[in-house]
Design an enzyme around this catalytic site. Structure first.
Site, mmCIF file in Angstrom:
data_model
loop_
_atom_site.group_PDB
_atom_site.id
_atom_site.type_symbol
_atom_site.label_atom_id
_atom_site.label_comp_id
_atom_site.label_asym_id
_atom_site.label_seq_id
_atom_site.Cartn_x
_atom_site.Cartn_y
_atom_site.Cartn_z
ATOM 1 N N ARG A 59 0.630 -1.217 0.042
ATOM 2 C CA ARG A 59 -0.095 0.079 0.120
ATOM 3 C C ARG A 59 0.917 1.141 0.090
ATOM 4 O O ARG A 59 0.594 2.391 -0.258
ATOM 5 C CB ARG A 59 -0.922 -0.137 1.196
ATOM 6 C CG ARG A 59 -2.036 -1.006 1.004
ATOM 7 C CD ARG A 59 -3.207 -1.225 2.077
ATOM 8 N NE ARG A 59 -2.297 -1.501 3.196
ATOM 9 C CZ ARG A 59 -2.439 -2.322 4.336
ATOM 10 N NH1 ARG A 59 -3.873 -3.012 4.134
ATOM 11 N NH2 ARG A 59 -1.948 -2.430 5.330
ATOM 12 N N GLU A 96 7.398 -10.024 15.292
ATOM 13 C CA GLU A 96 7.083 -10.664 16.464
ATOM 14 C C GLU A 96 7.528 -12.307 16.698
ATOM 15 O O GLU A 96 7.853 -12.793 17.560
ATOM 16 C CB GLU A 96 5.630 -10.549 16.746
ATOM 17 C CG GLU A 96 5.250 -10.776 18.087
ATOM 18 C CD GLU A 96 3.781 -10.503 18.487
ATOM 19 O OE1 GLU A 96 3.114 -10.941 19.284
ATOM 20 O OE2 GLU A 96 3.144 -10.082 17.641
#
Length: 171
Positions: A59, A96
């Site tokens: 994006r 993560e």
């Protein structure tokens, strides 16, 4: 800014349970809102002598290309591995759970060029920190990292140069 914030819809439990996803496609699909967002972001950088705008997959391409056009700058793409056809510089970074890698063409930015990095959303900051490292290692002068929106509660800004972050909308 509230008129732009209100167009972005929340999608609960996407991409996984407990996450409230900020869906920017509603803003992008509304011509007046998209134009207003691009105008507001580009106005900040007019006269700053931007040579290249770096758009981060995927994006960030939408925002970066529009900004590059408005600023009379080139657009450079940062992509996931295997998507760029010429020689690339790779940067792996921690997620993560695991790692990810981004690539940029080795000849996309020349030493000393003034670069603006654009993406749609600042969340944890890991991706953008990797892009900042890539651009800096290529010898570019980082003007700023700009985002259409920021999820402030995730503190992604803390992983980036303190005086080089701008977010139009904050959640």
């Amino acid at each position: 800014m509230d008129e732009l914030k209100n167009i972005i819809r929340d999608i609960p439990d996407f991409p996984k349970k407990g996450i409230i996803f900020k869906d920017i496609t509603t803003l992008l699909a509304d011509a007046a809102s998209y134009q207003r967002m691009v105008d507001l972001l580009s106005h900040r950088y007019i006269g700053k002598k931007i040579d290249k705008v770096v758009g981060v997959e995927a994006r960030g391409f939408i925002i970066g290309a529009a900004l590059a056009y408005k600023l009379g700058a080139g657009i450079v793409l940062v992509r996931k591995p295997g998507k760029l056809p010429s020689e690339t510089f790779k940067k792996s970074y921690e997620l993560e759970y695991g790692t990810d890698t981004l690539e940029i063409h080795t000849d996309a930015i020349e030493k000393g060029e003034r670069v603006l990095i654009a993406d749609d959303l600042l969340a944890t900051g890991g991706t953008m920190a990797a892009v900042v490292d890539m651009v800096s290692s290529m010898g570019a002068e980082l003007v700023e990292c700009c985002f259409m929106a920021e999820l402030e509660f995730l503190n992604g800004k803390n992983k980036l140069p303190a005086d080089k972050v701008f977010s139009l909308l904050k959640f």
